[in-house]
Design a protein around this motif. Structure first.
Motif, PDB file in Angstrom:
ATOM      1  N   ILE A  83       2.722   1.304   5.676  1.00  0.00           N
ATOM      2  CA  ILE A  83       1.880   1.355   4.484  1.00  0.00           C
ATOM      3  C   ILE A  83       0.444   0.959   4.769  1.00  0.00           C
ATOM      4  CG2 ILE A  83       3.681   1.078   2.735  1.00  0.00           C
ATOM      5  CD1 ILE A  83       2.932  -1.912   2.695  1.00  0.00           C
ATOM      6  N   ALA A  99      -5.083  -8.338  -2.244  1.00  0.00           N
ATOM      7  CA  ALA A  99      -5.356  -7.498  -1.077  1.00  0.00           C
ATOM      8  C   ALA A  99      -6.679  -7.880  -0.433  1.00  0.00           C
ATOM      9  CB  ALA A  99      -5.367  -6.030  -1.483  1.00  0.00           C
ATOM     10  N   GLN A 113      -2.581  -9.335   5.749  1.00  0.00           N
ATOM     11  CA  GLN A 113      -3.492  -8.199   5.838  1.00  0.00           C
ATOM     12  C   GLN A 113      -4.516  -8.396   4.744  1.00  0.00           C
ATOM     13  OE1 GLN A 113      -1.719  -4.550   4.556  1.00  0.00           O
ATOM     14  NE2 GLN A 113      -0.415  -5.547   3.054  1.00  0.00           N
ATOM     15  N   VAL A 114      -5.742  -7.944   5.009  1.00  0.00           N
ATOM     16  CA  VAL A 114      -6.797  -8.181   4.039  1.00  0.00           C
ATOM     17  C   VAL A 114      -7.836  -7.071   4.130  1.00  0.00           C
ATOM     18  CG1 VAL A 114      -8.155  -9.636   5.602  1.00  0.00           C
ATOM     19  CG2 VAL A 114      -8.372  -9.935   3.127  1.00  0.00           C
ATOM     20  N   LEU A 115      -8.411  -6.746   2.986  1.00  0.00           N
ATOM     21  CA  LEU A 115      -9.505  -5.780   2.946  1.00  0.00           C
ATOM     22  C   LEU A 115     -10.783  -6.492   3.369  1.00  0.00           C
ATOM     23  CD1 LEU A 115      -8.626  -4.144  -0.479  1.00  0.00           C
ATOM     24  CD2 LEU A 115      -8.384  -3.064   1.773  1.00  0.00           C
ATOM     25  N   ASP A 116     -11.302  -6.099   4.502  1.00  0.00           N
ATOM     26  CA  ASP A 116     -12.469  -6.789   5.025  1.00  0.00           C
ATOM     27  C   ASP A 116     -13.306  -5.804   5.845  1.00  0.00           C
ATOM     28  OD1 ASP A 116     -14.352  -8.395   6.195  1.00  0.00           O
ATOM     29  OD2 ASP A 116     -12.939  -9.923   6.864  1.00  0.00           O
ATOM     30  N   PRO A 117     -14.568  -5.654   5.484  1.00  0.00           N
ATOM     31  CA  PRO A 117     -15.408  -4.721   6.243  1.00  0.00           C
ATOM     32  C   PRO A 117     -15.459  -5.064   7.731  1.00  0.00           C
ATOM     33  CG  PRO A 117     -16.493  -5.337   4.200  1.00  0.00           C
ATOM     34  CD  PRO A 117     -15.269  -6.215   4.318  1.00  0.00           C
ATOM     35  N   ALA A 118     -15.220  -6.310   8.068  1.00  0.00           N
ATOM     36  CA  ALA A 118     -15.280  -6.687   9.475  1.00  0.00           C
ATOM     37  C   ALA A 118     -14.089  -6.141  10.265  1.00  0.00           C
ATOM     38  CB  ALA A 118     -15.315  -8.211   9.600  1.00  0.00           C
ATOM     39  N   GLU A 119     -13.018  -5.858   9.555  1.00  0.00           N
ATOM     40  CA  GLU A 119     -11.830  -5.346  10.238  1.00  0.00           C
ATOM     41  C   GLU A 119     -11.124  -4.372   9.294  1.00  0.00           C
ATOM     42  OE1 GLU A 119      -7.825  -6.964  12.534  1.00  0.00           O
ATOM     43  OE2 GLU A 119      -9.118  -8.390  11.501  1.00  0.00           O
ATOM     44  N   PRO A 120     -11.695  -3.168   9.144  1.00  0.00           N
ATOM     45  CA  PRO A 120     -11.187  -2.266   8.108  1.00  0.00           C
ATOM     46  C   PRO A 120      -9.783  -1.736   8.403  1.00  0.00           C
ATOM     47  CG  PRO A 120     -12.879  -1.185   9.412  1.00  0.00           C
ATOM     48  CD  PRO A 120     -12.839  -2.601   9.865  1.00  0.00           C
ATOM     49  N   VAL A 121      -8.997  -1.638   7.347  1.00  0.00           N
ATOM     50  CA  VAL A 121      -7.686  -0.993   7.426  1.00  0.00           C
ATOM     51  C   VAL A 121      -7.526  -0.141   6.167  1.00  0.00           C
ATOM     52  CG1 VAL A 121      -6.482  -2.746   8.774  1.00  0.00           C
ATOM     53  CG2 VAL A 121      -6.602  -2.957   6.285  1.00  0.00           C
ATOM     54  N   SER A 122      -6.576   0.773   6.219  1.00  0.00           N
ATOM     55  CA  SER A 122      -6.215   1.538   5.030  1.00  0.00           C
ATOM     56  C   SER A 122      -4.893   1.005   4.515  1.00  0.00           C
ATOM     57  CB  SER A 122      -6.067   3.026   5.365  1.00  0.00           C
ATOM     58  OG  SER A 122      -7.291   3.560   5.806  1.00  0.00           O
ATOM     59  N   MET A 123      -4.904   0.500   3.301  1.00  0.00           N
ATOM     60  CA  MET A 123      -3.683  -0.054   2.721  1.00  0.00           C
ATOM     61  C   MET A 123      -3.143   0.895   1.661  1.00  0.00           C
ATOM     62  SD  MET A 123      -4.907  -4.027   2.364  1.00  0.00           S
ATOM     63  CE  MET A 123      -3.484  -4.512   1.427  1.00  0.00           C
ATOM     64  N   GLY A 124      -1.833   1.071   1.662  1.00  0.00           N
ATOM     65  CA  GLY A 124      -1.226   1.892   0.630  1.00  0.00           C
ATOM     66  C   GLY A 124      -1.106   3.347   1.021  1.00  0.00           C
ATOM     67  N   ALA A 125      -0.754   3.593   2.274  1.00  0.00           N
ATOM     68  CA  ALA A 125      -0.613   4.963   2.755  1.00  0.00           C
ATOM     69  C   ALA A 125       0.570   5.657   2.074  1.00  0.00           C
ATOM     70  CB  ALA A 125      -0.403   4.959   4.267  1.00  0.00           C
ATOM     71  N   THR A 147      -4.578   9.806   3.574  1.00  0.00           N
ATOM     72  CA  THR A 147      -3.789   8.713   4.172  1.00  0.00           C
ATOM     73  C   THR A 147      -2.295   8.989   4.256  1.00  0.00           C
ATOM     74  OG1 THR A 147      -3.681   7.675   2.000  1.00  0.00           O
ATOM     75  CG2 THR A 147      -5.365   6.853   3.508  1.00  0.00           C
ATOM     76  N   TRP A 207      -9.961   0.075   2.737  1.00  0.00           N
ATOM     77  CA  TRP A 207      -9.581   0.995   1.662  1.00  0.00           C
ATOM     78  C   TRP A 207      -8.187   0.641   1.182  1.00  0.00           C
ATOM     79  CZ3 TRP A 207      -5.489   4.418   1.211  1.00  0.00           C
ATOM     80  CH2 TRP A 207      -5.625   5.514   0.345  1.00  0.00           C
TER      81      TRP A 207
END
Lengths: 542, 417, 333
Positions: free
Chosen positions: A7, B70, B195-207, C83, C94
């Motif tokens: 996810i 998040a 896991q965290v929304l952070d511009p320093a370590e971007p991820v996509s959450m909720g694929a 995604t 995101w």
């Protein structure tokens, strides 16, 4: 980060998905032939030098321009600019004022004394150029740049040919003419004046020339039989215009009639006005629409008070200067036919401007030549029937303009060079013409043509100052930027921007773009939104 | 510090000591007093460094909490009944995304007919959403469970619902021990998101996850709950070590050692049950009870161990699985797989109906005599049912059942309270 | 043109880039080092207007925030095509939660940033028209009225495309969708329905509301950049053609968007605190038929030459032009 399975994903990982496999057709970058380049008799790469001018890099623009034409300041004044007629921008608002930008660049070069780069090495070949008119000068320039030793032999007292002896000062100031000629000669070209070549083969042999380019021009005025009294003052246009270059200006009187309908007729009539004539009347046997002279010149002449009698022929000239003129009418084919109606005109002098013939006497002993209609026939490589003798300008079949002549000079030089090296010059294959329909004109901002300032009427009628003044820097820049860059990428970034798949790679200033076919889905937006039509779709092959 | 306060206030004070960073509030009885209390503390500055957000719906409340969590904030909200259903989609989503949100459920019935009183229909409806569900038996436990819930949620990256019976607990004034801030701080470390929304370590959450991995994702959610089975008793023990009292854990057996009859229940009713058990033990009946605190994860093993030697099990359920019977019973039956004993499901306390000691005493006696129906509705007014069924059979347009019953019992909704 | 603050430079500001402009005067999209926030490899259809609009908007927001940006995405095409496990096209932090809660999730992210002392990090929520004007409308309105520090961007392709082109409250009159088939006495979507969320956003008196189009990149980027200079709730509504749902050619995506603007059917304007403060004038006005003809969803209007209903659509465009003054030259050009 300790990411949960599935996810939460690592950014940018979609690069693994090569969407290019969806494509059924692919965009490709193309270069097309802009209509201005296509129309230029001198073969100038107009769009290319405008590209540099747009950025304000005038020297680069001038250097690109002079790769094809060494006389931009002259050309910017006397060319009839078929480029502007062909310009696609004319379909949008008005054509780009290419001619005035060219003149600006030419003047800028003179002002800042830009020089041509001499050739790096000499070929060891010697080429003779006969005639120092536009064609001869252009040929000499190109041949010299190609490394050949060039000698120009000119019958007249000064170089320039018809540019000096056929074009009035108010259209082409002599300091401009002299400076551009001198810059060519400064490349190390020998110029012999006041020497008429009477036998070309002898001259080539005695001078040990490997090839010759003949461009002697057409200086013999055509005559028409007009019964005239013994004291009637009848002159020819070429003599009048040539006379303007000497100490003693021609005496034409207060009332002058010019017979003919070409640009020369207009030049003479306007010259007469400047010499003080109260009446300058052109008599022409057909209508304005049929007149060979360029319309803008007719317009300027009319503004200056020149009168034109349309559909008229001169039948005779009495001693006192009374002309008998017959009214004409056009038949179904458009030819003038006499009507039997006559009228009279009072004049102090009649100037005949009926065209010129070529003095071909230097070719009398040359075998294998073909001469038709008073001009020398040449092959597509500008060579006469006699190997090693090439010809161009007014002495070969073509339109007689300075620009055409310059084009002949360049073309001949390239073929002479190839011939001297034992090969054939093959021009690069021409691109497909960039039609207006291939452009997306939406993207071009509205920008009207910058009109060149025109000399105040009263002033120009009495002086030989230039009628049409040049653009200043800002207006020249503005004008250059009106170029649509038809058919060739000008790095507007549209394709780079409008791709929904980031499948266009920007390579950097001057390097254009590349498609990334790994991701290009072939939607074709880049093609549709390219302002200048420099992308096309081609079917994908499997 | 001992305080005589309302259950909601007690929970609010516990939440405040957990230093939540984002609180989303939307009013719905009976949880409203909790967020009111928190709002007051934020506004007054007593609870610093906390965003109190008045949202426009429960769906938004949990959605804001999802965003906050998040983005690395400790997030809290509370709801009940219809509100929980309205946020149902987000409830599943928060769990699916593994966000350690803590939410209080002030347990309340679900309409129609609309009813503001207590039962477990609301939280039971979300039992399979992937959240951990803890049920408090007392106000003290409700308070304590919230402190444990944040630690549990954050250690597992899994949201936790603390369920407390509406009105019975939320509105009851009782003496509670509100722990000191220092102790809570020592027990509950600051939030370190998995896991965290952070511009320093971007991820996509909720694929979007397709058939190729969806089963694995769901298994991992289950696995997370299995881990909770181990973690919950440990946290409870740790809590006891620091605060000196037992709270939470998976199950709480009460006098089950030699019991032939064991009563199983969730929440506050366990208090009443234990009182009745004590009475009956005094009378020599071998009876005990089992409070299930952790309903999700369901402690199969602990339930089995507690019940395996009994002769019968009575499951008191505050929620009716319409068309089946009991929901907790299902889990209990599952736990007892292969063990032969009698099982009774008793639906009780729906929509706030009081579960009295007298009724339980009779119920357990009947169970001991094995004269109970396998599915029993405690205190069901059979006459009323009979009358209504006949009435409905007579007329096609019989009108709404609820209103007809109210007329029959001689009351209207506004007069009940 | 209101937008054209630079001198005439061959193409003005109509093209994406312009080699004659100073680097800082060029569009974000012209930059060799633009973020490409939505990267290659996404699974949007050929010529997807939404993919384009999203990259335009998010890249612009990334430039305005120096990369300090978090995006929240509603369920929909953009989410699905960007995604699918195991790949994401996003290069920025995101999150996708649900169809109807993007605005609320974004409020939560913004609250978290504020409380954690990271107010420099800005939040964008984004969704399609269904996720914005319909199912997400409650959360959107809530975010607006709380004036949460969120820029909400709606990519309006005028129907539920992800589920197979069903009507939304942003579907225009007469448009054929799977749930408004071109059948019966009034084929396609009925007239007199739908909602205008930019105007509703204005009714919340939020600090900034703007409409934009993928056909006018500079206008779009300027509006996003302006939105990022403002704190509080902001709303940008971007018109993004959908070749699949509209039955237009993939290559015509920008052309179709341009004709929507130039016909007056999609007015470009901006508003601050409920008052309209700017409009982008129509440059070369076209009749609505120029726009409609390129799209199969309107084909039924031409198959039987439905002049009265075409006239009604033209009347809508004319009303927009009059209402927003789209043919007026701005006072400060």
């Amino acid at each position: 980060m300790d990411k949960p399975f599935a996810i939460t994903l690592d950014v940018g990982s979609s690069l693994a998905n090569k969407t290019g496999s969806w494509r059924t057709s692919r965009p490709v970058y193309v270069d097309r032939l802009p209509p201005c380049n296509h129309a230029c008799p001198a073969g100038e790469n107009i769009q290319s030098w405008l590209y540099h001018a747009e950025a304000g890099d005038y020297e680069a623009a001038w250097r690109v321009l002079t790769l094809d034409n060494p006389l931009p300041a002259i050309m910017g004044r006397v060319c009839y600019h078929p480029c502007e007629t062909a310009c696609n921008r004319g379909k949008l608002d008005e054509s780009v004022g290419i001619n005035s930008v060219e003149r600006f660049l030419g003047d800028e070069a003179l002002k800042l004394a830009w020089r041509f780069e001499p050739p790096v090495r000499d070929s060891g070949k010697r080429v003779l150029v006969v005639g120092a008119g536009p064609s001869g000068l252009a040929a000499a320039y190109h041949l010299r740049l190609l490394g050949h030793a060039v000698t120009i032999i000119e019958a007249g007292p000064l170089a320039g040919g018809m540019m000096r002896f056929g074009i009035p000062k108010y259209r082409l100031p002599r300091d401009v003419l002299d400076a551009e000629i001198q810059r060519i000669l400064d490349l190390g070209i020998e110029l012999q004046l006041n020497r008429k070549v009477s036998n070309i083969l002898d001259t080539m042999h005695s001078g040990a020339f490997d090839a010759a380019f003949l461009a002697v021009g057409a200086h013999i005025a055509k005559r028409a039989y007009i019964p005239a009294g013994s004291t009637a003052r009848m002159l020819d246009a070429i003599s009048v215009l040539r006379g303007m270059e000497g100490e003693d200006k021609p005496l034409l009187g207060r009332r002058v009639v010019v017979y003919g309908g070409g640009n020369t007729a207009l030049d003479v009539a306007r010259t007469a006005k400047r010499l003080g004539a109260s009446d300058a009347i052109i008599v022409y046997r057909r209508t304005r629409e049929k007149m060979p002279a360029h319309d803008f010149e007719v317009e300027e002449a009319l503004q200056e008070g020149v009168l034109i009698k349309w559909l008229s022929t001169i039948r005779n000239m009495a001693d006192e200067g009374t002309l008998t003129v017959e009214k004409m009418r056009l038949d179904d084919q458009g030819f003038p036919q006499p009507t039997g109606e006559f009228e009279t005109l009072e004049t102090d002098s009649l100037v005949l401007a009926l065209g010129q013939d070529v003095d071909l006497s230097l070719l009398d002993d040359v075998p294998d030549l073909v001469i038709e209609h008073g001009v020398v026939q040449v092959a597509s490589n500008m060579m006469t029937g006699h190997a090693g003798i090439f010809a161009g300008g007014d002495m070969v079949p073509s339109e007689r303009t300075v620009t055409v002549a310059v084009g002949h000079g360049k073309k001949a030089a390239r073929h002479i060079d190839a011939w001297l090296r034992g090969g054939r010059y093959a021009p690069p294959p021409a691109h497909k013409l960039a039609a207006f329909e291939s452009l997306n004109a939406w993207y071009y901002a509205d920008a009207p043509k910058t009109t060149q300032p025109v000399l105040d009427l009263a002033r120009r009628a009495s002086t030989f100052d230039e009628v049409v003044r040049g653009l200043d820097e800002s207006t020249a820049l503005f004008e250059a930027r009106r170029c649509l860059s038809c058919g060739n990428c000008f790095e507007c970034d549209n394709c780079y921007g409008v791709c929904p798949d980031n499948a266009v790679i920007k390579l950097g200033p001057g390097k254009r773009f590349e498609f990334n076919y790994d991701y290009c889905k072939g939607c074709g937006i880049c093609v549709a939104e390219c302002p200048c039509g420099a992308i096309e779709m081609i079917p994908e092959t499997i | 510090m001992l305080k005589q306060i309302e259950g909601s206030r007690a929970v609010a004070e516990a939440i405040a000591r957990c230093r939540p960073e984002v609180i989303c509030a939307y009013p719905i009885t009976p949880q409203t007093h909790i967020v009111e209390g928190l709002g007051e503390m934020v506004k007054s500055g007593e609870l610093a460094n906390c965003e109190f957000i008045n949202v426009e719906s429960e769906f938004a409340a949990l959605s804001v909490a999802i965003g906050a969590s998040a983005a690395g904030a400790r997030a809290y909200t509370a709801t009940a009944s219809q509100g929980l259903l309205f946020m149902a989609e987000a409830v599943y989503n928060a769990a699916g995304l593994g966000l350690p949100i803590v939410m209080t459920i002030g347990n309340r019935a679900i309409g129609a007919p609309i009813n503001i009183w207590n039962d477990h229909s609301d939280s039971m409806s979300m039992r399979d959403a992937g959240w951990i569900q803890l049920y408090a038996a007392t106000n003290q436990e409700a308070l304590d469970l919230h402190i444990q819930a944040f630690r549990l949620a954050e250690e597992l990256s899994c949201p936790v619902m603390v369920c407390m019976d509406g009105f019975i607990l939320t509105h009851a004034y009782e003496r509670v021990d509100v722990p000191a801030q220092d102790d809570v701080d020592a027990f509950l470390p600051s939030f370190e998101p998995r896991q965290v929304l952070d511009p320093a370590e971007p991820v996509s959450m909720g694929a979007m996850v397709g058939p190729e991995a969806f089963t694995e994702v769901r298994y991992l959610a289950h696995h997370k709950q299995l881990r909770a089975l181990e973690l919950i008793p440990k946290l409870s023990a740790a809590f006891q070590a620091r605060f000196g009292r037992s709270s939470g854990s998976l199950v709480k057996p009460y006098r089950t050692e030699d019991a032939e009859t064991i009563v199983v229940a969730l929440g506050s009713v366990n208090g009443t049950i234990q009182e009745v058990v004590d009475e009956m033990r005094d009378a020599g009946v071998k009876i005990g009870s089992l409070a299930i605190c952790s309903f999700r994860p369901f402690p199969l093993e602990q339930v089995r161990d507690a019940l395996r030697h009994a002769k019968r099990v009575v499951v008191i359920e505050k929620c009716l699985a319409v068309g089946l019977g009991g929901i907790v019973s299902d889990g209990v039956r599952n736990a007892l797989s292969g063990i032969v004993l009698r099982g009774y499901t008793v639906i009780a306390g729906l929509g706030g109906r009081a579960i009295t000691r007298a009724a339980l005493r009779q119920l357990f006696r009947d169970a001991g005599n094995d004269v109970l129906e396998q599915l029993t509705f405690l205190d069901l007014d059979e006459g009323l049912i009979q009358y209504e069924l006949e009435r409905e059979a007579q007329a096609r347009r019989s009108g709404p059942t609820a209103e007809a019953i109210l007329r029959r019992v001689g009351t209207v909704a506004s007069q009940v309270a | 043109m209101e937008m054209q603050t630079v001198k005439f430079y061959q193409t003005g500001t109509f093209t994406v880039g312009n080699r004659l402009l100073a680097e800082d005067e060029r569009s974000v999209q012209a930059n060799m080092h633009r973020t490409n926030s939505l990267n290659s490899g996404h699974r949007a259809c050929q010529g997807c207007g939404e993919a384009l609009g999203a990259r335009y908007a998010i890249d612009a927001a990334m430039r305005s925030t120096s990369g300090e940006l978090i995006a929240v995405n509603a369920t929909g095409c953009l989410e699905v095509f960007s995604t699918p496990y195991p790949e994401t096209s996003w290069k920025i932090p995101w999150i996708h939660s649900l169809f109807g809660n993007a605005a609320a999730v974004a409020s939560g992210v913004a609250a978290a940033m504020r409380v954690r002392g990271r107010s420099a990090v800005r939040v964008v929520a984004q969704g399609g028209d269904g996720g914005t004007t319909d199912i997400g409308f409650g959360c959107l309105s809530g975010m607006f009225e709380r004036n949460d520090d969120v820029l909400y961007i709606c990519y309006d392709n005028e129907a539920y495309m992800n589920t197979g082109v069903q009507r939304s409250s942003a579907t225009p009159p007469a448009a054929r969708t799977a749930t408004t088939p071109a059948l019966g006495r009034e084929p396609g979507n009925v007239f007199g329905t739908g909602k205008n969320v930019p105007l509703i956003a204005m009714a919340h008196s939020i600090p900034y509301v703007a409409t934009a189009s993928v056909a006018n990149l500079r206008d779009l980027e300027r509006k996003v950049a302006k939105a990022m200079t403002i704190s509080g709730a902001r709303y940008v509504h971007i018109h993004v053609p959908c070749p699949l749902g509209w039955g237009s050619l993939p290559a015509d995506t920008i052309k179709v968007a341009r004709l929507a603007v130039e016909s007056g059917l999609f007015p470009l304007f901006e508003a601050e605190h409920g008052e309209i403060t700017g409009r982008t004038p129509i440059r070369r006005k076209v009749p609505v038929t120029d726009y409609l003809r390129l799209q199969k969803r309107f084909a039924h209007l031409f198959n039987v030459a439905d002049e009265p209903r075409i006239a009604r659509i033209q009347a809508i465009a004319d009303r927009n032009i009059a209402k927003f003054g789209l043919l007026e030259t701005p006072a400060h050009g």
